[in-house]
Design a protein around this motif. Structure first.
Motif, PDB file in Angstrom:
ATOM      1  N   TYR A  44       0.696  -1.221  -0.093  1.00 58.73           N
ATOM      2  CA  TYR A  44      -0.103   0.081   0.157  1.00 58.73           C
ATOM      3  C   TYR A  44       0.814   1.272  -0.019  1.00 58.73           C
ATOM      4  O   TYR A  44       0.457   2.337  -0.645  1.00 58.73           O
ATOM      5  CB  TYR A  44      -1.101  -0.096   1.173  1.00 58.73           C
ATOM      6  N   LEU A  45       1.778   1.243   0.841  1.00 59.71           N
ATOM      7  CA  LEU A  45       2.874   2.304   0.743  1.00 59.71           C
ATOM      8  C   LEU A  45       3.505   2.611  -0.377  1.00 59.71           C
ATOM      9  O   LEU A  45       3.587   3.866  -1.133  1.00 59.71           O
ATOM     10  CB  LEU A  45       3.868   2.189   1.726  1.00 59.71           C
ATOM     11  N   ILE A  46       3.961   1.574  -1.339  1.00 67.21           N
ATOM     12  CA  ILE A  46       4.311   1.609  -2.897  1.00 67.21           C
ATOM     13  C   ILE A  46       3.286   2.337  -3.787  1.00 67.21           C
ATOM     14  O   ILE A  46       3.603   3.142  -4.215  1.00 67.21           O
ATOM     15  CB  ILE A  46       4.918   0.374  -3.181  1.00 67.21           C
ATOM     16  N   PHE A  47       2.049   1.708  -3.412  1.00 71.27           N
ATOM     17  CA  PHE A  47       0.989   2.242  -4.221  1.00 71.27           C
ATOM     18  C   PHE A  47       0.722   3.610  -4.036  1.00 71.27           C
ATOM     19  O   PHE A  47       0.377   4.495  -4.931  1.00 71.27           O
ATOM     20  CB  PHE A  47      -0.287   1.307  -4.252  1.00 71.27           C
ATOM     21  N   TYR A  48       0.785   3.969  -2.829  1.00 67.14           N
ATOM     22  CA  TYR A  48       0.551   5.353  -2.510  1.00 67.14           C
ATOM     23  C   TYR A  48       1.417   6.512  -3.132  1.00 67.14           C
ATOM     24  O   TYR A  48       1.224   7.627  -3.423  1.00 67.14           O
ATOM     25  CB  TYR A  48       0.386   5.633  -1.101  1.00 67.14           C
ATOM     26  N   ALA A  49       2.539   5.966  -2.942  1.00 67.70           N
ATOM     27  CA  ALA A  49       4.127   6.647  -3.479  1.00 67.70           C
ATOM     28  C   ALA A  49       3.927   6.955  -4.890  1.00 67.70           C
ATOM     29  O   ALA A  49       4.356   8.027  -5.530  1.00 67.70           O
ATOM     30  CB  ALA A  49       5.239   6.017  -3.123  1.00 67.70           C
ATOM     31  N   ILE A  50       3.509   5.751  -5.773  1.00 71.87           N
ATOM     32  CA  ILE A  50       3.329   5.866  -7.091  1.00 71.87           C
ATOM     33  C   ILE A  50       2.185   6.794  -7.466  1.00 71.87           C
ATOM     34  O   ILE A  50       2.340   7.616  -8.181  1.00 71.87           O
ATOM     35  CB  ILE A  50       2.864   4.377  -7.894  1.00 71.87           C
ATOM     36  N   GLY A  51       1.137   6.819  -6.853  1.00 71.78           N
ATOM     37  CA  GLY A  51       0.032   7.746  -7.070  1.00 71.78           C
ATOM     38  C   GLY A  51       0.530   9.180  -6.718  1.00 71.78           C
ATOM     39  O   GLY A  51      -0.210  10.021  -7.626  1.00 71.78           O
ATOM     40  N   ALA A  52       0.979   9.266  -5.729  1.00 70.97           N
ATOM     41  CA  ALA A  52       1.671  10.680  -5.312  1.00 70.97           C
ATOM     42  C   ALA A  52       2.616  11.161  -6.421  1.00 70.97           C
ATOM     43  O   ALA A  52       2.375  12.486  -6.907  1.00 70.97           O
ATOM     44  CB  ALA A  52       2.090  10.754  -4.002  1.00 70.97           C
ATOM     45  N   ILE A  53       3.629  10.644  -6.846  1.00 75.84           N
ATOM     46  CA  ILE A  53       4.254  10.633  -7.908  1.00 75.84           C
ATOM     47  C   ILE A  53       3.584  11.204  -9.194  1.00 75.84           C
ATOM     48  O   ILE A  53       3.975  12.069  -9.999  1.00 75.84           O
ATOM     49  CB  ILE A  53       5.379   9.793  -8.172  1.00 75.84           C
ATOM     50  N   SER A  54       2.641  10.212  -9.513  1.00 77.90           N
ATOM     51  CA  SER A  54       2.040  10.495 -10.664  1.00 77.90           C
ATOM     52  C   SER A  54       1.267  11.739 -10.606  1.00 77.90           C
ATOM     53  O   SER A  54       1.092  12.526 -11.767  1.00 77.90           O
ATOM     54  CB  SER A  54       0.877   9.422 -10.870  1.00 77.90           C
ATOM     55  N   ALA A  55       0.417  12.170  -9.353  1.00 77.20           N
ATOM     56  CA  ALA A  55      -0.150  13.474  -9.301  1.00 77.20           C
ATOM     57  C   ALA A  55       0.983  14.643  -9.560  1.00 77.20           C
ATOM     58  O   ALA A  55       0.733  15.632 -10.215  1.00 77.20           O
ATOM     59  CB  ALA A  55      -0.808  13.491  -8.164  1.00 77.20           C
ATOM     60  N   ILE A  56       1.955  14.413  -8.887  1.00 78.96           N
ATOM     61  CA  ILE A  56       2.849  15.623  -9.112  1.00 78.96           C
ATOM     62  C   ILE A  56       3.571  15.681 -10.548  1.00 78.96           C
ATOM     63  O   ILE A  56       3.588  16.685 -11.032  1.00 78.96           O
ATOM     64  CB  ILE A  56       4.303  15.215  -8.069  1.00 78.96           C
ATOM     65  N   VAL A  57       3.782  14.392 -11.128  1.00 75.00           N
ATOM     66  CA  VAL A  57       3.854  14.644 -12.466  1.00 75.00           C
ATOM     67  C   VAL A  57       2.977  15.286 -13.185  1.00 75.00           C
ATOM     68  O   VAL A  57       3.337  16.438 -14.032  1.00 75.00           O
ATOM     69  CB  VAL A  57       4.323  13.263 -13.283  1.00 75.00           C
ATOM     70  N   GLY A  58       1.892  14.874 -13.133  1.00 74.86           N
ATOM     71  CA  GLY A  58       0.592  15.275 -13.653  1.00 74.86           C
ATOM     72  C   GLY A  58       0.666  17.131 -13.538  1.00 74.86           C
ATOM     73  O   GLY A  58       0.255  17.812 -14.488  1.00 74.86           O
ATOM     74  N   ILE A  59       0.702  17.518 -12.583  1.00 81.00           N
ATOM     75  CA  ILE A  59       0.680  18.921 -12.211  1.00 81.00           C
ATOM     76  C   ILE A  59       1.790  19.732 -12.911  1.00 81.00           C
ATOM     77  O   ILE A  59       1.470  20.575 -13.496  1.00 81.00           O
ATOM     78  CB  ILE A  59       0.536  19.110 -10.821  1.00 81.00           C
ATOM     79  N   PHE A  60       2.964  19.172 -12.949  1.00 78.26           N
ATOM     80  CA  PHE A  60       4.081  19.902 -13.621  1.00 78.26           C
ATOM     81  C   PHE A  60       3.989  19.617 -15.068  1.00 78.26           C
ATOM     82  O   PHE A  60       4.326  20.683 -15.892  1.00 78.26           O
ATOM     83  CB  PHE A  60       5.076  19.177 -13.029  1.00 78.26           C
ATOM     84  N   TRP A  61       3.275  18.560 -15.632  1.00 76.65           N
ATOM     85  CA  TRP A  61       3.121  18.289 -16.944  1.00 76.65           C
ATOM     86  C   TRP A  61       2.275  19.483 -17.607  1.00 76.65           C
ATOM     87  O   TRP A  61       2.445  20.055 -18.736  1.00 76.65           O
ATOM     88  CB  TRP A  61       2.454  17.130 -17.103  1.00 76.65           C
ATOM     89  N   ARG A  62       1.186  19.952 -16.984  1.00 77.54           N
ATOM     90  CA  ARG A  62       0.238  20.964 -17.113  1.00 77.54           C
ATOM     91  C   ARG A  62       0.944  22.358 -17.375  1.00 77.54           C
ATOM     92  O   ARG A  62       0.633  23.073 -18.256  1.00 77.54           O
ATOM     93  CB  ARG A  62      -1.028  21.222 -16.141  1.00 77.54           C
ATOM     94  N   ARG A  63       1.876  22.453 -16.427  1.00 78.67           N
ATOM     95  CA  ARG A  63       2.659  23.815 -16.578  1.00 78.67           C
ATOM     96  C   ARG A  63       3.670  24.155 -17.651  1.00 78.67           C
ATOM     97  O   ARG A  63       4.129  25.035 -17.981  1.00 78.67           O
ATOM     98  CB  ARG A  63       3.316  24.077 -15.165  1.00 78.67           C
ATOM     99  N   ILE A  64       3.835  22.745 -18.309  1.00 77.07           N
ATOM    100  CA  ILE A  64       4.757  22.979 -19.527  1.00 77.07           C
ATOM    101  C   ILE A  64       4.373  23.561 -20.648  1.00 77.07           C
ATOM    102  O   ILE A  64       3.153  23.070 -21.000  1.00 77.07           O
ATOM    103  CB  ILE A  64       5.641  21.409 -19.917  1.00 77.07           C
TER     104      ILE A  64
END
Length: 64
Positions: A44-64
């Motif tokens: 669950y910790l790994i899945f949560y971390a992957i989800g958080a990283i995906s959200a952060i990448v998605g946020i930064f992807w919009r700014r490009i």
């Protein structure tokens, strides 16, 4: 007084830790050709971390 955003983040982190601590039993994970046994806490910790990283990448992807 602390910022409300900081308090909300701390509460969410505490709830996640409580949820993970309650799921300490071993589970079998099957993914494609792999099969292994691991603690539900770790998975669950790994899945949560992957989800958080995906959200952060998605946020930064919009700014490009």
């Amino acid at each position: 007084m602390k910022k409300p955003k900081t308090i909300v983040i701390l509460i969410v982190a505490l709830l996640i830790i409580i949820l993970l601590a309650q799921n300490a039993r071993a589970i079998e994970v099957r993914f494609l050709f792999w099969s292994f046994s691991a603690s539900a806490f770790v998975m669950y910790l790994i899945f949560y971390a992957i989800g958080a990283i995906s959200a952060i990448v998605g946020i930064f992807w919009r700014r490009i």
